[in-house]
Design an enzyme around this catalytic site. Sequence first.
Site, PDB file in Angstrom:
ATOM      1  N   ASP A 125       3.278  -4.751   8.075  1.00  0.00           N
ATOM      2  CA  ASP A 125       2.150  -4.205   7.895  1.00  0.00           C
ATOM      3  C   ASP A 125       0.707  -5.218   8.128  1.00  0.00           C
ATOM      4  O   ASP A 125       0.659  -5.810   6.965  1.00  0.00           O
ATOM      5  CB  ASP A 125       1.930  -3.214   6.675  1.00  0.00           C
ATOM      6  CG  ASP A 125       0.849  -2.396   6.186  1.00  0.00           C
ATOM      7  OD1 ASP A 125      -0.304  -2.558   6.986  1.00  0.00           O
ATOM      8  OD2 ASP A 125       0.223  -1.370   4.868  1.00  0.00           O
ATOM      9  N   LYS A 154     -10.562  -1.047  10.509  1.00  0.00           N
ATOM     10  CA  LYS A 154     -10.930  -3.174   9.729  1.00  0.00           C
ATOM     11  C   LYS A 154     -10.633  -3.702  10.656  1.00  0.00           C
ATOM     12  O   LYS A 154     -11.491  -4.983  10.324  1.00  0.00           O
ATOM     13  CB  LYS A 154      -9.523  -2.828   8.656  1.00  0.00           C
ATOM     14  CG  LYS A 154      -8.983  -1.563   7.906  1.00  0.00           C
ATOM     15  CD  LYS A 154      -8.003  -1.932   7.363  1.00  0.00           C
ATOM     16  CE  LYS A 154      -7.111  -0.680   6.567  1.00  0.00           C
ATOM     17  NZ  LYS A 154      -8.667  -0.430   5.055  1.00  0.00           N
ATOM     18  N   GLN A 213      -4.168  -5.332   6.741  1.00  0.00           N
ATOM     19  CA  GLN A 213      -5.962  -6.371   5.955  1.00  0.00           C
ATOM     20  C   GLN A 213      -5.022  -7.783   7.191  1.00  0.00           C
ATOM     21  O   GLN A 213      -6.074  -8.374   6.623  1.00  0.00           O
ATOM     22  CB  GLN A 213      -4.879  -6.201   4.440  1.00  0.00           C
ATOM     23  CG  GLN A 213      -4.987  -5.030   3.970  1.00  0.00           C
ATOM     24  CD  GLN A 213      -6.235  -4.611   3.776  1.00  0.00           C
ATOM     25  OE1 GLN A 213      -7.423  -5.363   2.912  1.00  0.00           O
ATOM     26  NE2 GLN A 213      -6.742  -2.936   3.974  1.00  0.00           N
ATOM     27  N   HIS A 264       0.820  -1.095   0.103  1.00  0.00           N
ATOM     28  CA  HIS A 264      -0.028   0.296   0.284  1.00  0.00           C
ATOM     29  C   HIS A 264       1.047   1.300  -0.228  1.00  0.00           C
ATOM     30  O   HIS A 264       2.126   1.590   0.088  1.00  0.00           O
ATOM     31  CB  HIS A 264      -1.432  -0.412   1.456  1.00  0.00           C
ATOM     32  CG  HIS A 264      -2.358   1.165   1.470  1.00  0.00           C
ATOM     33  ND1 HIS A 264      -1.484   2.580   1.697  1.00  0.00           N
ATOM     34  CD2 HIS A 264      -3.133   1.005   1.268  1.00  0.00           C
ATOM     35  CE1 HIS A 264      -2.561   3.007   1.796  1.00  0.00           C
ATOM     36  NE2 HIS A 264      -4.122   2.358   0.844  1.00  0.00           N
ATOM     37  N   CYS A 301      -5.100   2.634  -3.931  1.00  0.00           N
ATOM     38  CA  CYS A 301      -3.108   2.745  -3.025  1.00  0.00           C
ATOM     39  C   CYS A 301      -2.386   2.234  -3.590  1.00  0.00           C
ATOM     40  O   CYS A 301      -1.777   1.538  -1.898  1.00  0.00           O
ATOM     41  CB  CYS A 301      -3.925   3.244  -1.571  1.00  0.00           C
ATOM     42  SG  CYS A 301      -4.801   4.658  -1.644  1.00  0.00           S
TER      43      CYS A 301
END
Length: 404
Positions: free
Chosen positions: A198, A224, A201, A121, A362
């Site tokens: 990261d 999220k 997600q 991202h 993104c």
Amino acid sequence: MLDIQKIRAEFPILSEKVNGKPLVYFDNGATSQKPQIVIDAEAKYYQEINANIHRGVHTLSQLATDAYEISRVKIQHHINAKFSHEVLFTSGTTHGINLVTNGFASILKPGDEVIVSSLEHHSNIVPWQMLCEKTGATLRVIPMNQDGELIMEAFEALLSEKTKVVTVNHISNALGIINPVKYMIEKAHAVGAAVLIDGAQAVPHLKPDVQDLDCDFYAFSGHKMCGPTGTGILYGKEDWLNKLPPYQGGGEMIKEVTFEKTTYADLPHKFEAGTPNIAGGIVLGTAVDYLNNIGFHNIQKQEEKLLEHATKRLLEIEGLKIYGTGKNKASVVSFNIDGIHPYDIGSIIDKLGIAVRTGHHCAQPIMTFFCIPGTIRASFSFYNTIEEIDVMVEAVKKAKTMLS
């Protein structure tokens, strides 16, 4: 087995209508919906214990402080951090990554290298680019293959004694590919590099065990995973958090201030300047409890069914191509139809009440790799149903007919 209808009844927005049609919400990769218990917890804070934290001797301040720190401990246990002070509250994944890159500005020097992946991202590309520009370090990129998987042989070839940081997403937001992060962390540590994952997600779909992964940093967002917007967590190993300088100056992050010199507070407060999103931090703990009560094993089983069904049904459509066909995937299907712009499909099915994301998500380097302007991304959560997928497939077929 999950009682999906019972779960859906806990999410008020899922009974809404959009453009006169029942809402089919397949944009969970952008943000998840919130159960009533999370909505109520946010209101409860403001109605009953609203006060600033860590500073007041009065009762409300103490109650708010206790609730905030209890939430920190909940999240510590959820991700299996060794210490609660390794859990920093942030405004989201982007904030956490920028906090780390800011700290490494005092560590990196010309000739050092930072490795990112081609699946990232923008939030895990741009801050590292800015860091390299500031320090003279070099950015290296792990390539991907046509299935959307990172090429491990190329990653290993990039590693050297010059490598100071490796950063990669746990799950690709654009393709749903699950990266072999534990293996990558082990390889990076073998050359002495620090690793940031990261996890934005990943956290809606699985429980990251940061000690088992052995990552140095793990960043994710609350919104999220059924929590409030403007909330997030940066996990950092104690040794690394002690090495890095503060990200922001102000109240809370200090031990003593004079005009001659300021000394900084101990962890975690060293990195938590100013009044935080108190309600959000408390309610993030509520969201974590909610997901754990459902059970991540149950969540994964439901989402696997959704992914399998969606993949099968969508591939029935002539001219449809799915991007991200690797073996290990989360519940995301990113696709296009030959000769039709993804925005046009997304706009038409929105009129039918179906929320998907269209564009580059993104993650423009991914789209450049596939030579496409973007994709239609349907991202599923445990509260979605097989029937909703069938509704989406029929809507996509209709849109294709209209646009052909």
